[in-house]
Design a protein around this motif. Structure first.
Motif, PDB file in Angstrom:
ATOM      1  N   PHE A   9       0.901  -1.231  -0.117  1.00 22.35           N
ATOM      2  CA  PHE A   9       0.089  -0.027   0.072  1.00 22.35           C
ATOM      3  C   PHE A   9       0.912   1.312   0.032  1.00 22.35           C
ATOM      4  CE2 PHE A   9      -2.528  -3.606   1.925  1.00 22.35           C
ATOM      5  CZ  PHE A   9      -3.363  -3.534   1.247  1.00 22.35           C
ATOM      6  N   LEU A  10       0.662   2.064  -0.966  1.00 19.90           N
ATOM      7  CA  LEU A  10       1.362   3.455  -1.231  1.00 19.90           C
ATOM      8  C   LEU A  10       0.735   4.361   0.047  1.00 19.90           C
ATOM      9  CD1 LEU A  10       3.405   4.999  -2.676  1.00 19.90           C
ATOM     10  CD2 LEU A  10       1.301   5.826  -4.179  1.00 19.90           C
ATOM     11  N   LYS A 158       7.554   7.249 -18.956  1.00 19.90           N
ATOM     12  CA  LYS A 158       7.728   6.971 -17.566  1.00 19.90           C
ATOM     13  C   LYS A 158       7.664   8.385 -17.037  1.00 19.90           C
ATOM     14  CE  LYS A 158      11.554   5.578 -14.486  1.00 19.90           C
ATOM     15  NZ  LYS A 158      12.969   5.005 -14.414  1.00 19.90           N
ATOM     16  N   LEU A 159       7.024   8.641 -15.952  1.00 22.27           N
ATOM     17  CA  LEU A 159       6.780   9.786 -15.150  1.00 22.27           C
ATOM     18  C   LEU A 159       7.848  10.130 -13.903  1.00 22.27           C
ATOM     19  CD1 LEU A 159       2.933   9.678 -15.003  1.00 22.27           C
ATOM     20  CD2 LEU A 159       4.382  10.813 -16.690  1.00 22.27           C
ATOM     21  N   PHE A 160       8.088   9.018 -13.055  1.00 21.41           N
ATOM     22  CA  PHE A 160       8.823   9.230 -12.162  1.00 21.41           C
ATOM     23  C   PHE A 160       9.007   7.828 -11.462  1.00 21.41           C
ATOM     24  CE2 PHE A 160       4.517  10.486 -10.837  1.00 21.41           C
ATOM     25  CZ  PHE A 160       4.495   9.720  -9.564  1.00 21.41           C
ATOM     26  N   ASN A 161      10.238   7.760 -10.672  1.00 17.96           N
ATOM     27  CA  ASN A 161      10.255   6.565  -9.880  1.00 17.96           C
ATOM     28  C   ASN A 161       9.847   6.976  -8.546  1.00 17.96           C
ATOM     29  OD1 ASN A 161      11.808   5.367 -11.811  1.00 17.96           O
ATOM     30  ND2 ASN A 161      13.737   6.373 -11.327  1.00 17.96           N
ATOM     31  N   VAL A 162       9.445   5.528  -7.829  1.00 27.25           N
ATOM     32  CA  VAL A 162       9.064   5.830  -6.397  1.00 27.25           C
ATOM     33  C   VAL A 162       9.829   4.688  -5.574  1.00 27.25           C
ATOM     34  CG1 VAL A 162       6.903   5.483  -4.964  1.00 27.25           C
ATOM     35  CG2 VAL A 162       6.589   6.340  -7.292  1.00 27.25           C
ATOM     36  N   SER A 163      10.380   5.365  -4.452  1.00 29.26           N
ATOM     37  CA  SER A 163      11.133   4.603  -3.517  1.00 29.26           C
ATOM     38  C   SER A 163      10.172   3.422  -2.824  1.00 29.26           C
ATOM     39  CB  SER A 163      12.056   5.311  -2.538  1.00 29.26           C
ATOM     40  OG  SER A 163      12.382   4.533  -1.442  1.00 29.26           O
ATOM     41  N   PRO A 169       3.185  -3.001   3.406  1.00 31.41           N
ATOM     42  CA  PRO A 169       4.712  -3.153   3.657  1.00 31.41           C
ATOM     43  C   PRO A 169       5.704  -2.677   2.996  1.00 31.41           C
ATOM     44  CG  PRO A 169       3.681  -5.197   3.326  1.00 31.41           C
ATOM     45  CD  PRO A 169       2.665  -4.120   3.243  1.00 31.41           C
ATOM     46  N   ILE A 170       7.046  -2.632   3.307  1.00 37.41           N
ATOM     47  CA  ILE A 170       8.195  -2.061   2.384  1.00 37.41           C
ATOM     48  C   ILE A 170       8.222  -3.544   1.510  1.00 37.41           C
ATOM     49  CG2 ILE A 170      10.461  -1.623   2.299  1.00 37.41           C
ATOM     50  CD1 ILE A 170      10.039   0.141   4.854  1.00 37.41           C
ATOM     51  N   PRO A 171       8.322  -3.171   0.084  1.00 37.72           N
ATOM     52  CA  PRO A 171       8.447  -4.231  -0.683  1.00 37.72           C
ATOM     53  C   PRO A 171      10.081  -4.390  -1.057  1.00 37.72           C
ATOM     54  CG  PRO A 171       7.886  -2.303  -1.986  1.00 37.72           C
ATOM     55  CD  PRO A 171       7.642  -2.007  -0.398  1.00 37.72           C
ATOM     56  N   LYS A 172      10.263  -5.332  -1.821  1.00 39.82           N
ATOM     57  CA  LYS A 172      11.857  -5.722  -2.014  1.00 39.82           C
ATOM     58  C   LYS A 172      12.243  -4.989  -3.272  1.00 39.82           C
ATOM     59  CE  LYS A 172      11.986  -9.963   0.286  1.00 39.82           C
ATOM     60  NZ  LYS A 172      11.207 -11.365   0.302  1.00 39.82           N
ATOM     61  N   VAL A 173      11.443  -4.278  -4.070  1.00 39.66           N
ATOM     62  CA  VAL A 173      11.843  -3.678  -5.159  1.00 39.66           C
ATOM     63  C   VAL A 173      11.264  -2.184  -5.120  1.00 39.66           C
ATOM     64  CG1 VAL A 173      11.477  -5.689  -6.551  1.00 39.66           C
ATOM     65  CG2 VAL A 173       9.584  -4.186  -6.303  1.00 39.66           C
ATOM     66  N   ASP A 174      11.904  -1.321  -6.255  1.00 37.10           N
ATOM     67  CA  ASP A 174      11.624   0.081  -6.498  1.00 37.10           C
ATOM     68  C   ASP A 174      10.425   0.156  -7.376  1.00 37.10           C
ATOM     69  OD1 ASP A 174      13.047   1.371  -4.517  1.00 37.10           O
ATOM     70  OD2 ASP A 174      14.745   1.327  -5.600  1.00 37.10           O
ATOM     71  N   SER A 175       9.614   1.114  -7.643  1.00 37.38           N
ATOM     72  CA  SER A 175       8.617   1.447  -8.295  1.00 37.38           C
ATOM     73  C   SER A 175       8.830   2.569  -9.357  1.00 37.38           C
ATOM     74  CB  SER A 175       7.314   1.495  -7.755  1.00 37.38           C
ATOM     75  OG  SER A 175       7.011   0.350  -6.917  1.00 37.38           O
ATOM     76  N   SER A 176       8.118   2.477 -10.349  1.00 34.92           N
ATOM     77  CA  SER A 176       7.668   3.533 -11.343  1.00 34.92           C
ATOM     78  C   SER A 176       6.576   3.936 -11.495  1.00 34.92           C
ATOM     79  CB  SER A 176       8.620   3.518 -12.508  1.00 34.92           C
ATOM     80  OG  SER A 176      10.176   3.356 -12.282  1.00 34.92           O
ATOM     81  N   VAL A 177       6.017   5.167 -11.788  1.00 32.98           N
ATOM     82  CA  VAL A 177       4.646   5.336 -12.360  1.00 32.98           C
ATOM     83  C   VAL A 177       4.928   5.940 -13.887  1.00 32.98           C
ATOM     84  CG1 VAL A 177       2.917   7.003 -12.529  1.00 32.98           C
ATOM     85  CG2 VAL A 177       4.195   6.156 -10.259  1.00 32.98           C
ATOM     86  N   ASP A 178       4.082   5.336 -14.882  1.00 29.35           N
ATOM     87  CA  ASP A 178       4.172   5.331 -16.200  1.00 29.35           C
ATOM     88  C   ASP A 178       2.674   5.903 -16.802  1.00 29.35           C
ATOM     89  OD1 ASP A 178       2.488   3.185 -17.003  1.00 29.35           O
ATOM     90  OD2 ASP A 178       4.355   2.045 -17.169  1.00 29.35           O
ATOM     91  N   ARG A 179       2.713   6.716 -17.664  1.00 34.55           N
ATOM     92  CA  ARG A 179       1.356   6.995 -18.277  1.00 34.55           C
ATOM     93  C   ARG A 179       1.401   6.364 -19.652  1.00 34.55           C
ATOM     94  NH1 ARG A 179       1.064  12.360 -17.585  1.00 34.55           N
ATOM     95  NH2 ARG A 179       2.435  12.739 -19.485  1.00 34.55           N
ATOM     96  N   LYS A 180       0.177   5.570 -20.160  1.00 38.53           N
ATOM     97  CA  LYS A 180      -0.131   5.260 -21.459  1.00 38.53           C
ATOM     98  C   LYS A 180      -1.047   5.925 -21.881  1.00 38.53           C
ATOM     99  CE  LYS A 180       1.537   0.866 -19.394  1.00 38.53           C
ATOM    100  NZ  LYS A 180       1.652   1.577 -18.096  1.00 38.53           N
ATOM    101  N   SER A 181      -0.969   6.651 -23.089  1.00 36.70           N
ATOM    102  CA  SER A 181      -1.937   7.334 -23.858  1.00 36.70           C
ATOM    103  C   SER A 181      -2.204   6.608 -24.962  1.00 36.70           C
ATOM    104  CB  SER A 181      -1.411   8.858 -24.124  1.00 36.70           C
ATOM    105  OG  SER A 181      -1.199   9.435 -22.870  1.00 36.70           O
ATOM    106  N   THR A 182      -3.681   6.344 -25.214  1.00 38.74           N
ATOM    107  CA  THR A 182      -3.961   5.791 -26.327  1.00 38.74           C
ATOM    108  C   THR A 182      -3.810   6.311 -27.911  1.00 38.74           C
ATOM    109  OG1 THR A 182      -6.304   6.517 -26.455  1.00 38.74           O
ATOM    110  CG2 THR A 182      -6.152   4.687 -25.136  1.00 38.74           C
TER     111      THR A 182
END
Length: 185
Positions: A9-10, A158-163, A169-182
């Motif tokens: 959960f973010l 790709k919009l930005f990375n998220v720690s 709970p804290i995952p074992k990986v980092d994340s990124s947010v992306d935007r897909k436009s049709t």
């Protein structure tokens, strides 16, 4: 809340706001949120949009989020696996926003493609490496058939990375947010 179904959960309010800001929502926007978790993103989305459809498989998450959004009349809950949902049942164009379970990221990309005629854009939090595969160019190490397939239907940015520290709970990986436009076909 128990950790199941690949749920993390973010919890960072700045990242939640950044996701919403990068989605370019207004009072005419119709949003489909994949998985509400405990409702943190839902609570930021609901006051900004015309209607928020939340598709969630976990009944506990639905109940908790319903409580948090009780004052909003523009929210509907669908208790279902997103991979079984046909977007033709919703008004379109839809904006899909989600922190998706990383273990079904490729399946969700295929679901987005199958429903593309109903979608305006998708703003998704995914595992950082998965996002990098989606935006990789020919000749780059992470260039993949999935990235080529997705880019045939969507323009991916790709919009930005998220720690990982922004989650509980804290995952074992980092994340990124992306935007897909049709893409117009």
């Amino acid at each position: 809340m128990p950790h199941k179904l690949g749920q993390v959960f973010l919890k960072d309010p700045h990242i939640l706001k950044k996701i919403v800001d990068q989605s370019f929502l207004d009072d005419k926007s119709i949003v489909l949120e994949i998985g509400c978790g405990d409702g943190d993103l839902s609570c930021v989305l609901a006051p900004k949009v015309k209607h928020l459809y939340i598709v969630e498989l976990d009944t506990h998450c639905i109940e908790k989020t319903k409580e948090r959004l009780a004052s909003f009349s523009n929210v509907s809950f669908i208790h279902e696996d997103i991979l079984r949902v046909d977007c033709s049942q919703f008004p379109s164009p839809l904006i899909v926003i989600a922190n998706i379970p990383y273990y079904i990221s490729a399946k969700i990309m295929k679901w987005c493609i199958a429903n593309k005629q109903y979608l305006n854009k998708c703003v998704l939090m995914v595992q950082k490496e998965f996002c990098e595969k989606l935006v990789a160019l020919p000749g780059q190490a992470l260039y993949s058939s999935l990235g080529v397939y997705v880019s045939a239907f969507f323009s991916v940015k790709k919009l930005f990375n998220v720690s990982r520290q922004c989650f509980r709970p804290i995952p074992k990986v980092d994340s990124s947010v992306d935007r897909k436009s049709t893409r117009l076909n």
